[in-house]
Design an enzyme around this catalytic site. Structure first.
Site, short mmCIF file in Angstrom:
data_model
loop_
_atom_site.label_atom_id
_atom_site.label_comp_id
_atom_site.label_asym_id
_atom_site.label_seq_id
_atom_site.Cartn_x
_atom_site.Cartn_y
_atom_site.Cartn_z
N ALA A 109 0.77 -1.05 -0.36
CA ALA A 109 0.19 0.09 0.09
C ALA A 109 0.59 1.35 0.01
O ALA A 109 2.33 0.55 0.60
CB ALA A 109 -0.44 -0.46 1.28
N GLY A 122 0.12 -5.35 0.05
CA GLY A 122 -0.86 -5.50 0.32
C GLY A 122 -0.85 -6.06 -1.51
O GLY A 122 -1.41 -5.83 -2.06
N GLU A 175 -1.28 -9.41 -0.50
CA GLU A 175 -1.90 -9.81 -0.70
C GLU A 175 -2.65 -9.55 -1.52
O GLU A 175 -4.11 -10.82 -1.39
CB GLU A 175 -2.96 -8.97 0.22
CG GLU A 175 -2.15 -9.31 2.15
CD GLU A 175 -2.79 -7.66 2.83
OE1 GLU A 175 -2.77 -6.21 2.20
OE2 GLU A 175 -3.05 -7.67 3.48
N GLU A 199 4.19 -5.24 7.54
CA GLU A 199 3.61 -4.27 8.38
C GLU A 199 4.20 -4.21 9.24
O GLU A 199 4.01 -2.33 9.78
CB GLU A 199 1.92 -4.28 8.34
CG GLU A 199 1.26 -4.00 7.23
CD GLU A 199 1.30 -5.68 6.08
OE1 GLU A 199 1.92 -6.58 6.13
OE2 GLU A 199 0.62 -5.52 4.71
N1 CO8 Z 1 4.54 3.13 -0.79
C1 CO8 Z 1 4.63 3.91 -1.08
N2 CO8 Z 1 5.89 4.49 -2.13
C2 CO8 Z 1 6.91 3.22 -2.33
C3 CO8 Z 1 6.47 2.03 -1.91
C4 CO8 Z 1 5.23 1.24 -1.01
N3 CO8 Z 1 4.79 0.95 -0.24
N4 CO8 Z 1 6.67 1.07 -2.03
C5 CO8 Z 1 8.11 1.48 -2.56
N5 CO8 Z 1 7.67 3.06 -2.52
C6 CO8 Z 1 8.66 3.85 -3.99
C7 CO8 Z 1 9.65 4.40 -2.85
O1 CO8 Z 1 9.62 5.91 -1.69
C8 CO8 Z 1 10.67 4.65 -3.81
O2 CO8 Z 1 10.17 6.53 -4.36
P1 CO8 Z 1 10.94 7.98 -3.96
O3 CO8 Z 1 12.01 7.54 -5.95
O4 CO8 Z 1 10.67 8.86 -4.41
O5 CO8 Z 1 12.53 8.08 -3.37
C9 CO8 Z 1 10.43 4.37 -4.97
O6 CO8 Z 1 8.85 3.47 -4.92
C10 CO8 Z 1 11.42 3.81 -5.76
O7 CO8 Z 1 11.50 2.77 -4.76
P2 CO8 Z 1 13.06 2.77 -3.87
O8 CO8 Z 1 13.45 3.44 -3.88
O9 CO8 Z 1 12.71 2.03 -1.97
O10 CO8 Z 1 12.98 1.10 -4.22
P3 CO8 Z 1 14.20 -0.43 -3.90
O11 CO8 Z 1 14.72 -1.49 -5.11
O12 CO8 Z 1 15.64 0.58 -3.57
O13 CO8 Z 1 13.58 -0.82 -3.06
C11 CO8 Z 1 11.16 -2.03 -2.15
C12 CO8 Z 1 12.10 -1.24 -2.78
C13 CO8 Z 1 12.23 -3.42 -0.90
C14 CO8 Z 1 10.04 -2.64 -2.07
C15 CO8 Z 1 11.36 -0.73 -0.80
O14 CO8 Z 1 10.79 0.06 -1.41
C16 CO8 Z 1 10.31 -0.85 0.09
O15 CO8 Z 1 10.41 -1.39 0.96
N6 CO8 Z 1 9.20 -0.42 -0.12
C17 CO8 Z 1 7.84 -0.85 1.13
C18 CO8 Z 1 7.46 -2.05 0.71
C19 CO8 Z 1 6.53 -2.06 2.16
O16 CO8 Z 1 6.66 -1.52 3.20
N7 CO8 Z 1 5.36 -2.49 1.98
C20 CO8 Z 1 3.83 -2.57 2.73
C21 CO8 Z 1 3.25 -1.29 2.86
S1 CO8 Z 1 2.49 -1.68 4.23
C22 CO8 Z 1 0.78 -2.28 3.25
O17 CO8 Z 1 1.13 -3.05 1.85
C23 CO8 Z 1 -0.22 -2.23 3.83
C24 CO8 Z 1 -1.05 -3.28 3.30
C25 CO8 Z 1 -2.54 -2.63 4.03
C26 CO8 Z 1 -4.32 -2.95 3.26
C27 CO8 Z 1 -4.25 -2.10 1.81
C28 CO8 Z 1 -5.03 -1.44 1.58
C29 CO8 Z 1 -5.03 -1.22 0.28
#
Ligand code: CO8
Length: 257
Positions: A63, A108, A111, A131
């Site tokens: 998400a 998400g 999921e 999460e």
């Molecule tokens: N939300 C917002 N932005 C994101 C997300 C995210 N989940 N994941 C990646 N991005 C963005 C980054 O902020 C980055 O943006 P910017 O270039 O502006 O800095 C861009 O995407 C590229 O990401 P990275 O530079 O971080 O890329 P990497 O290859 O270094 O890392 C990862 C990739 C490991 C996937 C890393 O981006 C990461 O850890 N992302 C977050 C993963 C995460 O924690 N996901 C869970 C989120 S919570 C959730 O899903 C709850 C679900 C609840 C119900 C859902 C209902 C819809």
């Protein structure tokens, strides 16, 4: 619909999630586009199988954390329900859905993948429910579908640690059906979709319904659903076509539906 691409190849629909700037993070607008595309597929009787896949290195990286941060608890409930309902819609879609997991399927994203009927992963795919490291819980089926798919013990390990696993580990715990070379992912999804599409679709759809309803109930009720599906299919022209082809030793089977 600028962030999703819906293509149709014969009886197969391919929905490509295409917001690589944020690794397909799910925000309200993006979820609404996915939802509309799924409705479009559902309304088309010529589509037998839906494939959902991502772009570049992400299926869905979760998400959208930026969108979630300012939400109050009440707003989160409403917002989370959009994602949860979307996954339920995918799970209950009349036709089988294959997730073509090209990269990150986190939070998400994992999921949504779990709401699909079949998961085929590229060797580059990564999975996890991170999460609790963000101070939240999964909100669109993670605590419910993960234990149903991989068992309670493994699910709790993944949910409590938030660790990210690779495609091979996901296969070993039964989270994905198979792992394929990255460049073959779409072809492998299409191959399976075509195998499914070659069968009688009323039977495939009745099977999906029986399995989905059966796993949520006791065996007796499940068997009653199955018997009903069995008798529905026995009343179809496709049954005649399928069985006569067998008895006539013919490979030619032109199912009506
Ligand atoms: N939300 C917002 N932005 C994101 C997300 C995210 N989940 N994941 C990646 N991005 C963005 C980054 O902020 C980055 O943006 P910017 O270039 O502006 O800095 C861009 O995407 C590229 O990401 P990275 O530079 O971080 O890329 P990497 O290859 O270094 O890392 C990862 C990739 C490991 C996937 C890393 O981006 C990461 O850890 N992302 C977050 C993963 C995460 O924690 N996901 C869970 C989120 S919570 C959730 O899903 C709850 C679900 C609840 C119900 C859902 C209902 C819809």
């Amino acid at each position: 619909m600028d962030k999703v691409l819906l293509e149709k190849q014969g009886n197969i629909a391919i929905l490509t999630l295409n917001n690589p700037k944020t690794l397909n993070a799910l925000n309200g607008e993006f979820m609404s586009q996915i939802d509309k595309a799924i409705d479009e597929v559902n309304e088309d009787p010529n589509i037998y199988v839906l494939i959902i896949t991502g772009t570049k290195k992400a299926f869905i990286a979760g998400a959208d954390i930026k969108e979630m941060l300012p939400l109050t608890a009440a707003q989160t409930l409403e917002w989370g329900k959009i994602g949860s309902d979307l996954n339920t819609k995918i799970e209950n879609l009349r036709i089988p859905v294959i997730a073509g997991l090209n990269g990150f399927a986190l939070g998400g994203g994992c999921e949504l993948a779990m709401a699909c009927d079949i998961r085929i992963a590229s060797e580059k795919a990564k999975f996890g429910q991170p999460e609790c490291g963000l101070g939240i819980t999964p909100g669109a089926g993670g605590t419910q579908r993960l234990p149903r798919i991989v068992g309670v013990g493994k699910a709790k390990e993944l949910l409590y640690t938030g660790k990210i696993i690779n495609a091979k580990e996901a296969f070993e715990i039964g989270l994905v059906n198979k792992v394929v070379d990255h460049e073959d992912l779409l072809d492998e999804c299409l191959k399976m979709a075509e195998e499914i599409g070659a069968n009688a679709q009323i039977a495939v759809q009745q099977i999906k319904r029986s399995v989905n309803m059966g796993v949520e109930t006791d065996i007796e009720t499940g068997l009653a659903y199955e018997l009903q599906a069995f008798s529905v299919c026995n009343a179809t022209e496709d049954k005649k076509i399928g069985m006569e082809a067998f008895l006539n030793k013919s490979k030619e089977k032109k199912f009506i539906y």
